[in-house]
Design an enzyme around this catalytic site. Structure first.
Site, PDB file in Angstrom:
ATOM      1  N   GLU A 314    -116.407  45.092  10.733  1.00 26.97           N
ATOM      2  CA  GLU A 314    -115.259  45.764  10.134  1.00 26.97           C
ATOM      3  C   GLU A 314    -115.506  45.993   8.653  1.00 26.97           C
ATOM      4  O   GLU A 314    -116.177  45.189   7.998  1.00 26.97           O
ATOM      5  CB  GLU A 314    -113.986  44.933  10.341  1.00 26.97           C
ATOM      6  CG  GLU A 314    -113.628  44.737  11.814  1.00 26.97           C
ATOM      7  CD  GLU A 314    -112.350  43.933  12.018  1.00 26.97           C
ATOM      8  OE1 GLU A 314    -111.787  43.438  11.024  1.00 26.97           O
ATOM      9  OE2 GLU A 314    -111.915  43.812  13.183  1.00 26.97           O
ATOM     10  N   HIS A 344    -107.276  46.678  12.432  1.00 24.67           N
ATOM     11  CA  HIS A 344    -106.997  45.235  12.466  1.00 24.67           C
ATOM     12  C   HIS A 344    -105.617  44.928  11.866  1.00 24.67           C
ATOM     13  O   HIS A 344    -105.476  44.091  10.971  1.00 24.67           O
ATOM     14  CB  HIS A 344    -108.088  44.459  11.719  1.00 24.67           C
ATOM     15  CG  HIS A 344    -108.200  43.027  12.181  1.00 24.67           C
ATOM     16  ND1 HIS A 344    -109.382  42.332  12.171  1.00 24.67           N
ATOM     17  CD2 HIS A 344    -107.278  42.153  12.670  1.00 24.67           C
ATOM     18  CE1 HIS A 344    -109.191  41.102  12.624  1.00 24.67           C
ATOM     19  NE2 HIS A 344    -107.913  40.981  12.922  1.00 24.67           N
TER      20      HIS A 344
END
Length: 465
Positions: A314, A344
């Protein structure tokens, strides 16, 4: 390794609750009664402890941790440095040596190298559910407990899943994108009500069970699979295997931790077992799903859609690209219709962040002020009842290697004194002892600390007074 630090004592007013008076009680009687209750309650006021050495406590909070947590720490007299961004390993290695505590979320990585550079570090707070961004074993061996907030964002994640189920079944993310592109595309083909469909929940913990209740309110039938037998809520039904759940569910949602046994638990084989036209939702951990296999299942039309909130890799900050350099399949996944991709945000609500801030800041404060490790994920959970304001004495907090003979050595050192209470426990290679010792003279405090620091198994020793 040993550390003794001084925590300024924050003054707090005593809150007293007094029962309502009867109409016949005079104001003088009520005031006298209130004073009497206050005096009685004051006898039991716990005393905030602080290390015997005079050194200010410094905390580093990263990744835009709740301002409520910042206020909580500053109210205790701690010095707090707060940043909205994460730090790289190199940045942490450069800065961490000045701090006694650090608070992070999911992007900052506390590696072995960082921990070895953290000469003053006493505690780590993960202001999120997971702790896989911290080298837990190395932290424990360094005498550093790690706290998190495993349940505070459960409702936020459960509500996100419900919204994704409806959005996928109605294809409205796709329709909304088309409208923004200037395309009017009203259609009902492939769009469904969720009522009467079956939701399969993998992992029936705090999130899974809350989701179960919400889903039934929408008329969904709920199945769940978990590695342990759990009492279902409502009309939910536990199935005996993941295969059964995949075969029977119209929607499959994942709520499991990242463990060796959950890595790629949903791959080509499992996707093939799902119903044709089913949907997959992953708000758990990025490595739980084999995403190239998911891309294939979506492109082939076997799955009708997916919602993904977590990824194997990420970006480190807002504004950073989510592209093929980060994950080789990113552009392929982004190009598929009826796939909801979110950054997220499962626990990213004001309510969840406030609750996480309150819970983790409370855990850190209780460890720094009182030595309590209740709730630590990598450490023995040890606590003692509070020392009251009128008691004279010190609290020993002794982290040591879990080997035979340590308690005998420590108790021999403490034998000239009155040990009022003591509790110890171990977890793996690390053990933790707390003891309250009465009537220790100021001249003896440093002598005790020196003697315990010299014991062969010592990792970290603090004396609180």
């Amino acid at each position: 390794m040993s550390a003794s630090i001084s925590i300024p004592v924050a003054k707090s007013a005593l809150a007293v609750s007094v029962s309502p008076s009867t109409p016949t009680t005079s104001i003088h009687e009520r005031m006298a009664r209130r004073d009497s209750v206050a005096a009685s309650a004051a006898v039991r006021v716990p005393k905030t402890l602080h290390p015997v050495d005079n050194e200010d406590l410094r905390l580093l909070l990263l990744e835009n941790i709740s301002q409520e947590a910042v206020k909580t720490f500053r109210a205790q007299g701690f010095h707090v440095d707060h940043s909205t961004k994460s730090m790289s390993e190199d940045e942490l290695v450069e800065k961490i040596g000045s701090y006694h505590a650090i608070g992070i979320r999911s992007k900052t990585k506390i590696t072995e190298r960082v921990i070895k550079s953290a000469s003053k570090l006493l505690v780590i707070g993960c202001f999120c559910i997971g702790t896989n961004q911290v080298d837990l074993a190395t932290a424990a061996r360094a005498g550093i407990p790690v706290f998190n907030s495993p349940f505070s964002n459960s409702r936020s994640v459960a509500e996100l899943v419900i919204s994704e189920i409806i959005a996928l079944s109605r294809q409205y993310f796709q329709r909304a994108f088309e409208m923004r592109e200037g395309l009017w595309n009203k259609q009902s083909k492939g769009c469904w009500e969720v009522r009467g469909k079956t939701l399969g929940i993998v992992g029936y913990g705090h999130i899974g069970s809350q989701l179960s209740v919400l889903a039934e309110a929408f008329g969904l039938h709920v199945l769940f699979y978990d590695v342990i037998n759990i009492m279902p809520l409502g009309s939910a039904r536990q199935v005996e295997s993941l295969d059964v759940l995949l075969h029977e569910s119209d929607f499959v949602t994942l709520h499991v931790p990242e463990l060796p046994e959950t890595m790629n638990m949903i791959s080509a084989e499992q996707l093939a077992q799902m119903k044709k036209g089913a949907y997959l939702i992953n708000n758990a951990r990025g490595k739980v799903v084999d995403i190239p296999a998911l891309v294939d299942a979506l492109k082939s039309g076997h799955l009708a859609g997916a919602a993904i909130d977590v990824y194997p890799a990420e970006p480190g900050a807002n504004g950073a690209p989510f592209d093929d350099q980060l994950n080789s399949w990113a552009s392929a996944l982004r190009s598929i219709p009826n796939v909801i991709l979110t950054p997220h945000i499962g626990g990213s609500t004001e309510e969840a962040q406030r609750m996480i801030g309150e819970e983790v800041s409370s855990s850190l404060t209780h460890y720094l002020n009182y030595g309590s490790t209740v709730g630590a994920v990598n450490f023995p959970e040890v606590d003692l009842r509070a020392i009251t304001a009128e008691q004279q004495g010190i609290r020993l907090c002794h982290v040591h290697n879990n080997i035979p003979g340590v308690l005998r050595q420590v108790n021999e050192i403490l034998s000239p004194y009155n040990v009022e209470k003591q509790f110890s426990d171990s977890k793996g290679d690390v053990a933790y002892l707390m003891a309250d010792i009465a009537d220790v003279s100021p001249s003896d405090v440093y002598k005790l600390q020196e003697l315990i620091n010299k014991t062969s198994a010592n990792i970290l020793t603090r004396l609180l007074a």
